[in-house]
Write an enzyme that holds these catalytic residues in place. Structure first.
Site, short mmCIF file in Angstrom:
data_model
loop_
_atom_site.label_atom_id
_atom_site.label_comp_id
_atom_site.label_asym_id
_atom_site.label_seq_id
_atom_site.Cartn_x
_atom_site.Cartn_y
_atom_site.Cartn_z
N THR A 244 -21.55 50.02 -3.26
CA THR A 244 -22.15 48.69 -3.09
C THR A 244 -23.56 48.75 -2.47
O THR A 244 -24.43 47.95 -2.84
CB THR A 244 -21.23 47.79 -2.24
OG1 THR A 244 -20.72 48.54 -1.13
CG2 THR A 244 -20.05 47.29 -3.05
N ARG B 64 -10.18 45.44 -16.16
CA ARG B 64 -8.86 44.81 -16.12
C ARG B 64 -8.84 43.45 -16.81
O ARG B 64 -7.79 42.83 -16.95
CB ARG B 64 -8.36 44.70 -14.68
CG ARG B 64 -7.81 46.03 -14.18
CD ARG B 64 -7.61 46.02 -12.69
NE ARG B 64 -6.66 44.98 -12.29
CZ ARG B 64 -6.60 44.48 -11.06
NH1 ARG B 64 -7.43 44.91 -10.14
NH2 ARG B 64 -5.73 43.55 -10.77
C1 UD1 Z 1 -15.68 45.86 -1.28
C2 UD1 Z 1 -16.01 46.09 0.20
C3 UD1 Z 1 -14.79 45.75 1.02
C4 UD1 Z 1 -14.37 44.32 0.78
C5 UD1 Z 1 -14.15 44.09 -0.70
C6 UD1 Z 1 -13.96 42.60 -0.95
C7 UD1 Z 1 -17.64 47.91 0.27
C8 UD1 Z 1 -17.83 49.34 0.52
N1 UD1 Z 1 -16.39 47.47 0.36
O1 UD1 Z 1 -14.66 46.78 -1.60
O2 UD1 Z 1 -15.09 45.93 2.42
O3 UD1 Z 1 -13.21 44.00 1.52
O4 UD1 Z 1 -15.29 44.49 -1.48
O5 UD1 Z 1 -13.62 42.39 -2.28
O6 UD1 Z 1 -18.60 47.20 0.02
N2 UD1 Z 1 -20.49 47.17 -7.35
C9 UD1 Z 1 -21.63 47.52 -8.04
N3 UD1 Z 1 -22.00 48.80 -8.07
C10 UD1 Z 1 -21.31 49.79 -7.46
C11 UD1 Z 1 -20.15 49.44 -6.76
C12 UD1 Z 1 -19.77 48.13 -6.74
O7 UD1 Z 1 -22.29 46.65 -8.60
O8 UD1 Z 1 -21.76 50.94 -7.52
C13 UD1 Z 1 -20.08 45.78 -7.32
C14 UD1 Z 1 -18.77 45.59 -8.06
O9 UD1 Z 1 -19.01 45.24 -9.39
C15 UD1 Z 1 -18.11 44.46 -7.31
C16 UD1 Z 1 -18.63 44.63 -5.90
O10 UD1 Z 1 -19.82 45.41 -5.99
O11 UD1 Z 1 -18.53 43.19 -7.79
C17 UD1 Z 1 -17.61 45.29 -4.97
O12 UD1 Z 1 -17.29 46.56 -5.44
P1 UD1 Z 1 -15.81 47.10 -5.43
O13 UD1 Z 1 -15.82 48.47 -5.98
O14 UD1 Z 1 -14.87 46.11 -6.03
O15 UD1 Z 1 -15.58 47.19 -3.87
P2 UD1 Z 1 -14.20 47.13 -3.12
O16 UD1 Z 1 -13.61 48.48 -3.06
O17 UD1 Z 1 -13.38 46.01 -3.65
#
Ligand code: UD1
Ligand code: MG
Length: 448
Positions: A84, A18
């Site tokens: 995550t 985005r």
């Molecule tokens: C996550 C949290 C949620 C919280 C929110 C806050 C989890 C399951 N959920 O949700 O409870 O309220 O953040 O913003 O943790 N990332 C990776 N690899 C992956 C997936 C994610 O590096 O496979 C990183 C993303 O780049 C990001 C962060 O982890 O920086 C969070 O991932 P994102 O997919 O944005 O989680 P949310 O659904 O926002």
């Protein structure tokens, strides 16, 4: 600061689609620093003993920034985005080495304060196995909800998996979690992906810990501190929050900002006491301003050190490598770069001083240019103490003007000038008496 050893795992794998950018999201800057740099600096201040940064595939640029800021950072690649918890486990090798506490945070949440991280860790020392940072956003949509019972954190429910009742909870997961090192790996490796998104959720750590008979808690942070950046708009919002903090700190430290909302600071800007900053001034990285300096409106500074009592601008541009001695005056439309200007010297109007040393109390007249570049390399200009450079002079570097020497206005100086000499390097003036009158007589009245 806690005596407990701390491993920080920074998730920096987000692509930030985005952002509509070629640059990975976490390398976008706020207040002169990449978001990743902010997070690494905050964790350093919070006492991180070791740092593991998890990046996406082919992101050497993110790895390079991590190493630039923290040379001992361990970098791990998450090859597939499976959630995550999966991202944290990419740093498994780092987690296998003992640490008292493990802190997991996102590189796109750059406004966290060190104190908040310290507060989050505190319950671990008192026996909790998991501590989660919560906040109360105006609109909780999209965030994981923190389900509590008294002081205990019972579970974190992701939006997609929450019941309507759970969705009404507005205490949300900011995305920062602290785990006691002893149990961290055993908890993380048991996280599954049986949920609405089919992802390995870090947030499941809470329920696993509790099933083991361990305790989990939540601490609360201000909304402003946990703002995540997913778009250029949020980048600008984060910038505004950080600028607000920096301006308040500058004023608390004794600087007057006449119109604070128009002054832009970098995280490392140092302003002394009784510094006066007029409206519309930009401080790029690496600026130190000592006491009693006046920065007039519309000036731009980066990589510059201004000693006590300096005055610059309006419309001054100080570029990297500028050092201004006590009481130096830099006036309007003056640009300096790699310029050492000693105490009491003046460059008051319309000049360029680059790759130069100007001695104490020298006076550099309006429109003086140091011609430092010959199209291939840069050369130095040396101006001695007390020298007087007449207006509109070009000093063709490498060249030196001795102490106390005079340069006649409009000169092009290509050879060194000894101390106390006068140098003139300009066409001689010729005067032809009556010439214009004779022309008019021969040609008649000029056409308008
Ligand atoms: C996550 C949290 C949620 C919280 C929110 C806050 C989890 C399951 N959920 O949700 O409870 O309220 O953040 O913003 O943790 N990332 C990776 N690899 C992956 C997936 C994610 O590096 O496979 C990183 C993303 O780049 C990001 C962060 O982890 O920086 C969070 O991932 P994102 O997919 O944005 O989680 P949310 O659904 O926002
Ligand atoms: Mg997110």
């Amino acid at each position: 600061m806690s005596e407990r050893s701390l491993l920080v795992v920074v998730l920096a794998a987000g692509e930030g689609t985005r952002m509509a950018s070629r640059l990975p999201k976490v390398l976008h800057r706020i207040a002169g620093r990449s978001m990743l740099h902010h997070v690494l600096e905050t964790t350093r201040q919070a006492g991180a003993t070791r740092v593991a940064v998890v990046i996406g595939p082919d992101r050497e640029d993110v790895a390079a920034e991590a190493h630039r800021v923290r040379p001992d950072a361990q970098v791990f690649v998450q090859t597939e985005r499976l959630g995550t918890a999966h991202a944290v486990l990419a740093a498994r090798a780092a987690l296998e080495e003992p640490a008292d506490d493990v802190l997991v945070l996102y590189a796109d949440t750059p406004l966290l304060r060190p104190k908040t991280l310290e507060n989050l860790r505190a319950p671990l020392a008192d026996g909790a196995a998991v501590a989660v940072l919560g906040f109360r956003p105006a609109d909780p949509t999209g965030y994981g909800r923190l389900l509590t019972q008294g002081d205990a954190l019972v579970a974190i429910r992701e939006e997609k998996d929450a019941t309507p009742d759970e969705r009404r909870v507005n205490f949300c997961n900011a995305g920062v979690m602290a785990l006691r090192g002893r149990e961290a790996l055993s908890i993380l490796t048991r996280i599954g992906n049986a949920n609405a998104k089919g992802e390995y959720y870090l947030t499941d750590a809470v329920e696993i810990a509790r099933a083991d008979g361990l305790s989990a808690v939540a601490t609360e942070a201000e909304v402003d501190e946990v703002a995540g950046v997913n778009s250029r708009l949020q980048l600008a919002e984060a910038e505004a929050i950080l600028q607000g903090r920096l301006r308040r700190a500058a004023m608390a430290g004794g600087a007057t900002l006449v119109a604070p909302e128009t002054v832009f600071l970098s995280v490392d800007t140092r302003l002394g006491r009784d510094v006066l900053v007029e409206p519309n001034v930009v401080f790029g990285p690496g600026v130190t301003v000592e006491d009693d300096v006046v920065i007039h409106a519309f000036s731009h500074l980066e990589g510059a050190h201004l000693e006590r009592g300096v005055s610059i601008g309006p419309y001054a541009r100080l570029r990297p490598g500028t050092r201004l001695g006590e009481g130096v005056r830099i006036g309007n439309f003056v640009e300096t770069k790699a310029a050492l200007i000693d105490a009491g010297a003046k460059v008051n109007h319309l000049s360029y001083v680059g790759d130069a040393h100007v001695g104490a109390n020298a006076n550099v007249g309006a429109g003086t240019i140091t011609c430092n570049y010959d199209g291939f390399s840069k050369h130095r200009t040396e101006i001695g103490a007390g020298a007087f450079i007449g207006t509109n002079s070009s000093l063709v570097a490498p060249v030196s003007v001795g102490a106390g020497a005079y340069i006649g206005s409009g000169s092009v100086i290509t050879d060194d000038v000894p101390a106390d000499a006068l140098a003139l390097g300009r066409g001689r003036q010729a005067v032809k008496e009556g010439w214009a009158a004779a022309l008019r007589a021969a040609r008649g009245k000029p056409k308008v």
